[in-house]
Design an enzyme around this catalytic site. Structure first.
Site, PDB file in Angstrom:
ATOM      1  N   ASP A 171       0.867  -1.162   0.000  1.00  0.00           N
ATOM      2  CA  ASP A 171       0.000   0.000   0.000  1.00  0.00           C
ATOM      3  C   ASP A 171       0.913   1.224   0.000  1.00  0.00           C
ATOM      4  OD1 ASP A 171      -2.177   1.710   0.161  1.00  0.00           O
ATOM      5  OD2 ASP A 171      -3.187   0.533   1.715  1.00  0.00           O
ATOM      6  N   TRP A 172       0.338   2.384  -0.243  1.00  0.00           N
ATOM      7  CA  TRP A 172       1.154   3.582  -0.456  1.00  0.00           C
ATOM      8  C   TRP A 172       1.891   3.977   0.832  1.00  0.00           C
ATOM      9  CZ3 TRP A 172      -0.523   1.630  -4.426  1.00  0.00           C
ATOM     10  CH2 TRP A 172      -0.377   2.191  -5.697  1.00  0.00           C
TER      11      TRP A 172
END
Length: 869
Positions: free
Chosen positions: A278-279
């Site tokens: 995920d970011w």
């Protein structure tokens, strides 16, 4: 995905250690599992792996590492942009949110949210929505769709992102997720099933300089039977990408949790695609690589993404290969996985390039907005990708509408009904439908939650728009306080619109930091008071609720004036006309609840409450095990306000003539798994340092992440490979490929798990006077006396009829697989049918508390029976 703005507040050097930790409770262990399994051994992927391996063999070190990470936040058109390998024909890959439509663009469709899709209980619509979403992402030139979301599962009713998924049940989530994957990938877009795993609240989910991310502590059986179940089905559907979660599991960050990625996902579930972070969820370089992470997004270091172009990978990945810290075959496998997904979806054949920019709505602008100085050009081409997708969006929104209460057939409304309409949720906000970034406010009609799972509305057809189109006789009071001038008349029907919102943690709305901390499970904007005030003055009140999930109804649900209640969930852009078709009886409501509605928050076990701040690493221990949502209510003997699966209609249905037919003879242990097929051959020789040298006369862009090293750095790294000082590999590390666990063998697990054990059918007749659709729900009850504790009933399948005219009949078919009838044995590490000759109860009905037929597997016969709960 997390806020890009949050990190502008952090100013510290990259790589700062977080020393203070809290011990994970005894018994919750993230065991090491190495090495990362090579992909390509599943026959469905063999050709794409063959093609990918030919490319990899011809790529330099820097070209390979360039494909494994993003080029940095705001360093391209898309929310995620990989590097490229143009010499071998591979462009930058564009990754973009989100689960309900293309985020931060224009001329797109804002589809109903996942929770709305789950409420349809309609497999056909689940897939159709996926196809439409895929077409829009492809039309915008996006390679990787960052959806669907099946995690969080909805364990915590106040969880901020539950609405992005399909409901608080693993099977409902599994069908929603897998059918979305199939739809999206049918048009050549790589789907991403997320977030692996157990990310059940927004607060404290992320690793930062202050503390490690929250640790979700859960036992192996709970992991397999609940939280992993929908991921397994997504993998079985051939999903090209899996996104790991921000949090830790059993004390180990998901981004570097070798047990989860290497063991569970890549080996046991046979996942053949690539695993992305995920970011800003990647918290280490070498450790995450060895644990099986294949792609880092957006490429920056999690603590300082807005600084000077720091990365755990890119140039550091090149360095780590040259100095021997990372085995060469680990990089080759990661790149091959990425390219195999790209090739399997046919993206090497006339796939469009991005034609939008998620950073601006202007036609022209900087090509790299995150750079200090950036070249400019055309960044938005305003390509219309909507086609006829509004039709699909409207069908989903309409068929999800769930009728909870309807006294004396108050609904449907007559064409000439005199209406008084209350609540700001009935109309678009005057501020503009996209006035709040990522829908980070609750103003006007609530069509979606907030955060990276949102999209811009091309338009919002509000309920008031719908009433206008109908030519309704109405007066609208655009306020959330009861007006003194509404002049009630005996013939009036009052329609009250209320809502409850939630979203992602980087935006706080009305004091709620993603999770519903301030609002609890109450309606927003004093909705309860508005309903009670209206009910005190009007004798016929209809309540319409737009909501992210469960809300408490007790203050007003039993008031005599409250005649009807509808949950319209999160309908997206088609909120108005979809609702009108139900309110006025064009169609009968056919939605069913994808979660249980309690009478009080005290109905839930304490363990599913939100975890607060803790010094060190917050610990969230899943002590309730398998008992979430209706499983918990049934075990505790708590009668909810409305049960999981509940939903009324304007007509009535009878269920008759059920049948159960044995198909596959079961054994206690599944047949032996197939052996792995061959995988591409990966060299182990460290490439020459020259493969990572900067090209001559290259014009660098500040903050852009590159995979090259200065010549001196590359040469020194190569010298380090022969040094006596070696990288301290983690405990349990090995570079010898494993045959794989017994529970594996194909995508999703041992293929025998998905053999049909029993076919089940039931005949449904419309016994009322109006047309309508019925939902048959199938729940399994394990035999008594087995050695495993199991919930009383568990959803295993469902089927929705076509539109049945009054008096018409349809026979629907469902099935039970070997896995449906198994439990996860933590000692044997396999799926076990606990009593092969035992009598499993196969319950069929309209909701989890209205099951009128029981089929027994021992006699293979069915009979009417009293519901087990």
């Amino acid at each position: 995905m997390y806020s890009l703005l949050f990190y502008s507040l952090l100013s510290a050097a990259a790589g700062v250690a977080i020393d203070k930790r809290t011990d994970v409770p005894a018994g919750y262990v993230a065991a090491p599992y190495y090495p990362a399994p090579h992909g390509g051994w599943v026959s469905d992927w063999s050709e794409s792996y063959r093609k990918a391996s030919l490319l990899v063999q011809n790529m330099t070190l820097a070209e390979k590492t360039n494909l494994t990470a993003g080029t940095g936040i705001f360093m391209g058109r898309c929310v995620g942009n990989t590097g490229s390998a143009l010499r071998v024909g591979i462009p930058q890959l564009c990754l973009q949110d989100g689960p309900l439509g293309v985020r931060n663009t224009d001329h797109n469709t804002a589809f109903p949210a996942g929770i709305t899709v789950g409420a349809t209980w309609d497999k056909t619509l689940m897939r159709a929505r996926g196809v439409a979403i895929g077409e829009e992402f492809r039309g915008k030139g996006i390679n990787v769709h960052l959806g669907p979301s099946v995690g969080p599962l909805g364990r915590k009713p106040r969880g901020g992102r539950n609405w992005e998924g399909f409901g608080a049940d693993p099977v409902l989530q599994a069908f929603g997720g897998a059918l979305t994957v199939e739809g999206v990938q049918s048009v050549g877009v790589i789907a991403t099933i997320k977030h692996l795993i157990a990310n059940e609240q927004e607060q404290y989910r992320m690793y930062s300089l202050v503390q490690p991310g929250i640790s979700s502590n859960l036992d192996d059986r709970t992991l397999h039977e609940l939280y992993l179940w929908p991921f397994a089905e997504g993998v079985r559907s051939g999903v090209g990408s899996v996104m790991i979660a921000y949090n830790a599991v059993n004390g180990s960050a998901c981004s570097q949790n070798s047990y989860l990625i290497n063991n569970i996902l890549k080996d046991e579930l046979g996942f053949q695609g690539f695993v992305m972070s995920d970011w800003l969820a990647q918290v280490s370089g070498v450790s995450s690589t060895l644990a099986g992470l294949d792609m880092s997004m957006p490429g920056d270091i999690h603590t300082v993404p807005l600084a000077t172009g720091s990365s755990y990978w890119m140039y550091e990945y090149s360095r780590s290969i040259l100095n021997g810290s990372i085995p060469v075959d680990r990089l080759n496998d990661a790149v091959t996985r990425i390219l195999a997904s790209y090739l399997k979806l046919g993206q090497d054949r006339n796939y469009p390039r991005p034609n939008f920019d998620s950073n601006t709505q202007d036609a022209e602008g900087p090509l790299y907005p995150g750079a200090l100085i950036s070249p400019s050009g055309i960044v938005n081409e305003f390509v219309d990708v909507q086609a006829n997708h509004a039709k699909t969006a409207k069908e989903v929104a309409r068929d999800a509408i769930t009728l909870l209460k309807n006294v004396n057939n108050s609904l449907p409304l007559s064409k000439n009904a005199s209406l008084k309409i209350f609540g700001t949720d009935a109309e678009k906000t005057s501020d503009g439908i996209n006035s709040c970034a990522d829908q980070g406010c609750n103003k006007g009609t609530l069509g979606m939650g907030w955060g990276s799972g949102s999209a811009r509305y091309p338009y919002l057809n509000s309920p008031i728009d719908g009433f206008k189109t109908r030519g309704a006789n109405y007066t609208f009071y655009n306020t959330d306080s009861f007006p003194s001038n509404s002049n009630p008349a005996a013939t009036d029907t009052a329609v009250v619109f209320v809502n409850a919102d939630a979203g992602e943690n980087y935006i706080t709305v009305d004091g709620n930091p993603g999770d519903r901390t301030n609002a609890n499970l109450n309606l927003w904007h004093n909705g309860d008071k508005l309903i009670k005030d209206v009910a005190a003055k009007y004798s016929n009140v209809v309540v319409v609720v737009h909501t992210v999930g469960q809300v408490l109804l007790e203050e007003w649900i039993d008031l005599p004036s409250v005649q009807a209640v509808l949950f319209a969930h999160l309908p997206g852009q088609e909120a108005g006309d979809s609702l009108m078709e139900v309110l006025y009886g064009d169609v009968s409501p056919s939605g069913h609840l994808p979660y249980t509605i309690p009478t009080s928050e005290s109905n839930y076990p304490e363990s599913v409450g939100l975890r607060g701040f803790e010094i060190g690493q917050p610990q969230d221990t899943f002590t309730e095990g398998l008992y979430i949502d209706y499983r918990h209510f049934n075990k505790a003997g708590i009668k909810p306000r409305y049960a999981f699966g509940h939903g009324l209609s304007y007509t009535t249905f009878s269920f008759s003539s059920p049948t159960i037919t044995p198909v596959t003879k079961l054994t206690a242990v599944p047949p032996t798994r197939p052996a792995k097929g061959s995988t591409p051959s990966y060299p182990t020789t460290i490439p020459p340092a020259s493969e990572a040298y900067w090209p001559d006369n290259f014009d660098r862009i500040w903050r852009y992440l590159y995979s090259w090293l200065d010549k001196t750095d590359a040469d020194n790294a190569a010298k380090d490979a022969s040094s006596s000082t070696k990288y301290p590999y983690p405990a349990g590390y090995s570079n010898v490929q494993k045959a794989g666990p017994a529970a594996g063998g194909a995508q999703g697990g041992n293929p025998a798990l998905f053999d049909t054990a029993y076919d089940i059918s039931v005949t449904i007749t419309n016994t009322g006077s109006r047309s309508g659709k019925a939902v048959a729900q199938l729940y399994l009850q394990y035999p008594t006396g087995i050695a495993f504790d199991t919930p009383i009933i568990q959803l295993r399948d469902f089927a929705k009829t076509d539109e049945l005219a009054a008096g018409k009949t349809q026979t629907v078919k469902m099935r039970l697989t070997r896995k449906d009838m198994s439990v996860w044995d933590v000692v044997k590490q396999n799926w076990i049918v606990p009593n092969v000759s035992g009598d499993y109860g196969v319950w069929i009905g309209e909701s989890s508390d209205k099951l009128g037929w029981r089929c027994g597997t021992a006699a293979a016969k069915c009979a009417s029976a009293t519901s087990p709960v």
